[in-house]
Design an enzyme around this catalytic site. Structure first.
Site, mmCIF file in Angstrom:
data_model
loop_
_atom_site.group_PDB
_atom_site.id
_atom_site.type_symbol
_atom_site.label_atom_id
_atom_site.label_comp_id
_atom_site.label_asym_id
_atom_site.label_seq_id
_atom_site.Cartn_x
_atom_site.Cartn_y
_atom_site.Cartn_z
ATOM 1 C CD GLU A 158 8.299 45.779 -3.959
ATOM 2 O OE1 GLU A 158 9.711 45.953 -3.759
ATOM 3 O OE2 GLU A 158 7.595 45.913 -3.730
ATOM 4 C CG HIS A 211 13.310 36.684 0.152
ATOM 5 N ND1 HIS A 211 12.709 36.336 0.498
ATOM 6 C CD2 HIS A 211 13.281 37.991 0.674
ATOM 7 C CE1 HIS A 211 11.722 37.352 1.935
ATOM 8 N NE2 HIS A 211 12.007 38.180 1.232
#
Length: 334
Positions: A72, A141
């Site tokens: 990322e 998450h």
């Protein structure tokens, strides 16, 4: 290549399909746009973890729909640079939690570059991801990080809560010359609703329900739960108006003020942790600008100050439910 859906008749579709259609239409009519992310052509049915990028590569090829390594930090910095050079990238981050790995690229590069270089270039970047709880994805998450992004000057922050908003706001996001954080809700991808295939301006709230006695400001899953609570509260003779800001920055306080002037009560409900959440900003602005229109102090409702548990029962205890919203409204009106 698919034809653009803009201007066609309204259709009912799921949120994931609305985003997928928006991406098809964007790639069809915006040559500078490309879609990039991890496993966006290979996961499951070939459309990322929630199917949102399904069949894009078939229509537009791998020059414009790119799978990437898992990094990322590199991805975010790369698309920020591409945007500064004139492209309009749409980066998918699997979960918004993972964006934390690339915060330097978002906060110190994309958000600040136009200012630091005296307006010599724009950074028309869209980072698409998902947040929120409700499907047992646990602590790493399931976070709701929108307040972190909304705090940063230079970023636009979008929280679509319906299929129509998902389509229309994404179309606007790609046209914006600012870096935009576009946060879908993982528990709403299969919600179904009308889509009219028109762009929706940023900073324009949606009145999800009209009412007379109390205003609830809420986004995404909390809007849905506020609507549930409103049905129960109506049995008690309490008429609830629900305002969905749709974008946290720019935000539409004028719509909130109009509603508060009518109802004279305000509750802000969000899924993000209540402490230091964006609800405090809306409450503060309401107090500063509409104090004389309030019959009671505004209230906030948010998640407990704890990581999101994996257990469904514990998750429900941590994140506000419709019953919690109804209880908060009753307390506000007492």
């Amino acid at each position: 290549m698919t034809a653009t859906a803009t201007g066609t008749a309204t259709k009912s579709m799921t949120t994931w399909r609305a985003v997928n259609t928006a991406l098809h239409d964007i790639l069809a009519d915006t040559p500078e746009a490309f879609v990039i992310g991890e496993d966006i052509t290979t996961w499951g049915t070939g459309g990322g973890i929630y199917g949102v990028t399904r069949k894009l590569v078939d229509a537009f090829g791998r020059d414009r729909v790119l799978d990437t390594p898992i990094s990322e930090e590199v991805l975010i910095s790369a698309v920020a640079a591409a945007a500064a050079r004139g492209a309009r990238p749409i980066l998918e981050i699997m979960y918004s939690d993972f964006s934390l790995l690339g915060f330097d690229g978002i906060i110190n590069q994309a958000a600040k570059s136009r200012y630091m270089f005296g307006g010599q270039f724009d950074v028309p970047l869209v980072i698409r991801s998902n947040g929120g709880s409700g499907i047992g994805k646990a602590a790493q998450h399931s976070q709701s990080l929108e307040t972190l992004f909304a705090h940063i000057p230079g970023l636009e922050v979008v929280l679509p809560g319906t299929p129509g908003d998902a389509y229309g706001l994404l179309r606007t996001a790609v046209r914006s010359d600012n870096p935009t954080i576009f946060l879908e809700h993982k528990n709403q991808y299969y919600d179904k609703g009308p889509v009219d295939f028109e762009p929706i301006p940023f900073g324009q709230a949606r009145v999800a329900r009209e009412g007379d006695d109390v205003t609830i400001v809420a986004t995404q899953l909390m809007t849905a739960r506020a609507l549930e609570a409103a049905v129960e509260l109506e049995k008690d003779g309490i008429s609830v108006e629900i305002v969905d800001p749709r974008t946290l920055y720019p935000f539409d306080m004028e719509s909130v003020h109009r509603s508060v002037k009518k109802t004279r009560h305000l509750l802000v409900a969000h899924e993000a942790v209540r402490d230091y959440g964006w609800g405090g900003e809306f409450v503060a602005q309401a107090v500063e600008a509409a104090w004389d229109d309030l019959d009671a102090a505004p209230a906030r409702l948010g998640a407990a100050r704890t990581p999101i548990p994996y257990s469904a029962d514990l998750e429900s205890a941590v994140v506000p439910q419709a019953t919690d919203i109804a209880a908060a409204v009753r307390k506000l009106r007492s």
